[in-house]
Design a protein around this motif. Structure first.
Motif, mmCIF file in Angstrom:
data_model
loop_
_atom_site.group_PDB
_atom_site.id
_atom_site.type_symbol
_atom_site.label_atom_id
_atom_site.label_comp_id
_atom_site.label_asym_id
_atom_site.label_seq_id
_atom_site.Cartn_x
_atom_site.Cartn_y
_atom_site.Cartn_z
ATOM 1 N N ILE A 141 -10.223 -11.981 -30.353
ATOM 2 C CA ILE A 141 -10.103 -11.121 -29.567
ATOM 3 C C ILE A 141 -10.380 -9.765 -30.008
ATOM 4 N N LEU A 174 -9.407 -2.694 -26.726
ATOM 5 C CA LEU A 174 -8.117 -2.568 -25.562
ATOM 6 C C LEU A 174 -7.711 -1.096 -25.885
ATOM 7 N N THR A 225 -1.084 -6.156 -15.915
ATOM 8 C CA THR A 225 -0.643 -7.354 -16.559
ATOM 9 C C THR A 225 -0.596 -7.092 -18.185
ATOM 10 N N ILE A 226 -1.685 -6.564 -18.434
ATOM 11 C CA ILE A 226 -1.913 -6.197 -20.007
ATOM 12 C C ILE A 226 -1.060 -5.219 -20.500
ATOM 13 N N ALA A 255 2.409 -6.716 -20.697
ATOM 14 C CA ALA A 255 2.527 -7.748 -22.038
ATOM 15 C C ALA A 255 2.427 -7.051 -23.330
ATOM 16 N N LEU A 256 1.844 -5.846 -23.447
ATOM 17 C CA LEU A 256 1.824 -5.028 -24.630
ATOM 18 C C LEU A 256 2.891 -3.843 -24.699
ATOM 19 N N THR A 296 -0.264 -12.884 -27.473
ATOM 20 C CA THR A 296 0.345 -12.045 -26.360
ATOM 21 C C THR A 296 -0.492 -11.950 -25.201
ATOM 22 N N ILE A 297 -1.819 -11.566 -25.574
ATOM 23 C CA ILE A 297 -2.731 -11.396 -24.489
ATOM 24 C C ILE A 297 -3.062 -12.504 -23.714
ATOM 25 N N LYS A 298 -3.189 -13.743 -24.312
ATOM 26 C CA LYS A 298 -3.665 -15.126 -23.938
ATOM 27 C C LYS A 298 -2.494 -15.399 -23.216
ATOM 28 N N ALA A 357 -0.564 -13.760 -21.470
ATOM 29 C CA ALA A 357 -0.389 -13.054 -20.445
ATOM 30 C C ALA A 357 -1.448 -13.308 -19.217
#
Lengths: 464, 464
Positions: free
Chosen positions: A189, A194, A445-446, A449-450, B445-447, B449
């Protein structure tokens, strides 16, 4: 946030990096128009990535929200602190650390001014092509966080396209050492994507590896008058075909913009009369002056033969080129000749084949609110991007009505409510016009998560 | 996965879209070299985005893992199903739905073949510039999922740079309607960037809006001989300055590649003798044939005067240009003249100023394992990308030793272990050479989520 927290910040950084009370200058909580918001409880000015990491680690544990600040030239209230947020200013991390022409890369800390980077790279006979009016006060970190566009997108792309690698600190203080220097790197990724354009809600950018290019030695500018938008559109196609990779700007000014700038902004020249409907500024760059000249002359000759261009002038010196750019670059100066309360700025993207109809619809439908309302329109038509300043004579409380109307029309035309300025807080109510509910939910959601504690620029783009 | 699940899939799609048992052709579980893996339990071939959504919703609820397949031309074992995975083939969603030259956009379903898109766009006197050897069998969905590079990156960028918008289905069946058509759209986190290059682990791409460009009407190719890598590097600088936006390819072949292709691949011409150390293929494109010719001649004259180029030939027809490209495009054919077991392919990125030293280090250090080992090297030097095929005479069980060695050297030189091929399963053990532990953890983490049940291409890039 307690006094104990300030002491802890001073411990993990150093006492001079943390400003409080009377030591906090107004510029940290004042926008471009001079409006101030509530004074932040602290302004933290780290000098190293390690300090940014320690600070965020502390803030994350204590759930203290942070606003990251670059040059504060944004237009969507992204960088001013909300109540209870501390300010993280990147102003001390402002070095241009490296310029490597053989690898085509420059490395800068995120607080470096755009103009400083441009000038440093130019010393090596190269260019960093990102360019916008705020060059002298915006920082590269802010440019990246907002994916800035500007005048040369048609040739070199947006800021995103100019980023090779980023060093970023995430909400819990983790440092992502992604300062890589090659174009091709398909190893999982692509995390840097991002952080570009996400307005600081996912991480704090501390360093960037930037693409630089050999400087074209010659540049010519032509200003042309046209009588309809159909002609503007045809002329763009002609310019693309004739100039190819030489075409570095294709800027369009509607009559009101050109005429009012000439009439109201001091020190501006008048290369062409002010009665034409449209004005196009083209910049062509390459290493061969004769060839650019010949190309522009042929382009204009062809365009005049086909009645696409009515009148035109080509720069004969750096000074005359700068004078033509001066008209296009006077957006802020023109704006300031009108009272603040009566003007509302918009920055939209549209398919080019709907632009004219769109501008006409704005003109007609805003008159339903205020019969004397009018729009000053200009923009990067080659990139599908229009800037539009709406002028009205109503009290400021009608502002929202105008905004709703213009954004709704933008949605009806399938446009984007923000081409290059971002969302921040000011455009948040209108995000749903340009993004579906599912897209906004995926963004959330992202973010969760971060940044599970929502400490980074909370409330920018969307609320959780 | 039970028979009941197959029935449920047939209910939510339609019976002809779900293949099982003897109806599953070998091509769904066979790699380019003809090796087969275990036959998947089902192959699902949806015809609409809605069907993809219903399928993923079902799989997510039942926690059935899915491998998404495009043209299966990848080189890292990303598209072959693992045991217990069903195959989601995009082959029925293969339409080029729209080509709009005034807006500069083409819209295609993700199963459309790259070559089909190229040809359709060329009918409108435009180009979709992504181009690679597998054009006739790879799909645009696969190109996007792997962020394909190819021959024209130096001018038009990677696949990522050619994407305006994507329609994507995420793991729980949510459809992200992001098929937007403008370059500038700074409205929150740019979600499409997450799906480009992430090898299908975050979502299934169903449609793409692609950037297209006016076709340059003229093209010339020159093949040049040089005697050192320093000359190659100087020549790249000269070509960039002289040709500017006309430069559409700068491909380098080390002696072994050029010589062995001439000697071993049938039907290949020999435009220059085979004893030189380096060969550079340059392609220049524009609308003015005389000008390209003059530019190339001046470039070569200057390069010869400065002893940078030893010998050179310029194409005089489309056929002679194609013949020169034929040498560079014979990578697969050359490879196949050696036994499969004795060759290992690599695809790396490096700072250009370290490339030669890197290739020499590979040559010297692989000889410690096998004194007769040698590398065939070629690549897109203008993009910092080398392809390297290592040949040895050991049994296949030493393969891993060679891989480890080459990837470790790549790491020592600050390179990327995958420039354009991706990670898949084959390069997974080496990801940590090019990405830090923190970066890989952030990817996880992204996966988690976006795909909490880990149903999309599980185990590609990293394991959870």
């Amino acid at each position: 946030m307690s006094h104990g927290f300030v002491s802890r910040m001073r411990e993990v950084l150093d006492s001079t990096s943390v400003l409080t009370g009377a030591d906090i200058d107004e510029r940290y909580y004042q926008d471009l128009a001079g409006n101030v918001v509530a004074k932040p409880l602290a302004v933290v000015r780290p000098g190293t990535t390690e300090q940014v990491s320690r600070l965020l680690c502390l803030c994350n544990q204590a759930k203290v929200p942070v606003t990251t600040q670059g040059g504060l030239t944004g237009l969507v209230r992204g960088g001013l602190p909300n109540t209870n947020e501390i300010v993280l200013s990147m102003e001390r991390m402002n070095a241009v650390e490296e310029v490597n022409t053989s690898a085509g890369v420059a490395v800068a800390q995120s607080g470096a001014l755009l103009q400083r980077i441009q000038e440093r790279v130019e010393q090596e006979d190269h260019i960093f092509p990102l360019d916008l009016g705020a060059r002298g006060s915006c920082t590269i970190g802010g440019n990246i966080s907002t994916n800035a566009g500007g005048n040369r997108v048609i040739r070199y792309g947006m800021t995103r396209d100019l980023i090779l690698g980023l060093e970023v600190v995430t909400a819990n203080g983790t440092v992502l050492h992604g300062l890589r220097r090659y174009i091709k790197n398909n190893t999982g990724i692509d995390l840097k994507q991002l952080f570009v354009g996400s307005e600081g809600i996912l991480g704090v950018i501390t360093r960037a590896a930037l693409r630089i290019f050999p400087a074209p030695s010659e540049r010519r500018v032509t200003l042309c008058a046209l009588h309809s938008f159909e002609q503007v559109s045809s002329f763009l196609g002609m310019a693309r075909r004739r100039l190819g990779g030489e075409l570095t700007a294709f800027e369009v000014m509607w009559n009101e913009y050109y005429r009012l700038t000439i009439e109201r902004v001091s020190g501006v020249v008048r290369p062409l009369p002010t009665h034409h409907s449209f004005y196009v500024l083209i910049e062509a760059s390459a290493n061969n002056a004769e060839r650019i000249q010949a190309d522009l002359e042929e382009l204009l000759e062809g365009a005049k033969d086909e009645n696409v261009v009515l009148d035109a002038t080509i720069s004969t010196s750096k000074a005359s080129a700068a004078a033509m750019w001066g008209i296009r670059d006077s957006t802020l100066e023109l704006s300031r000749t009108f009272p603040y309360a009566s003007r509302i700025g918009f920055d939209v993207s549209l398919p080019i084949d709907r632009m004219n109809e769109y501008v006409n619809a704005i003109g007609a439908r805003t008159k339903a609110i205020d019969v004397r309302a009018f729009a000053i329109v200009f923009g990067h038509v080659g990139d599908g991007n229009l800037h539009l300043e709406l002028h009205h004579e109503h009290t400021p409380d009608r502002r929202e009505d105008f905004e709703k109307l213009v954004y709704n029309i933008t949605g009806e035309f399938g446009g984007s409510i923000s081409a290059e300025h971002g969302i921040g807080i000011l455009k948040r109510p209108y995000l749903k016009i340009s993004r579906t509910q599912e897209e906004i939910e995926t963004m959330r959601t992202i973010k969760r998560a971060l940044d599970p504690n929502n400490i980074l620029n909370p409330g920018r783009i969307f609320t959780l």
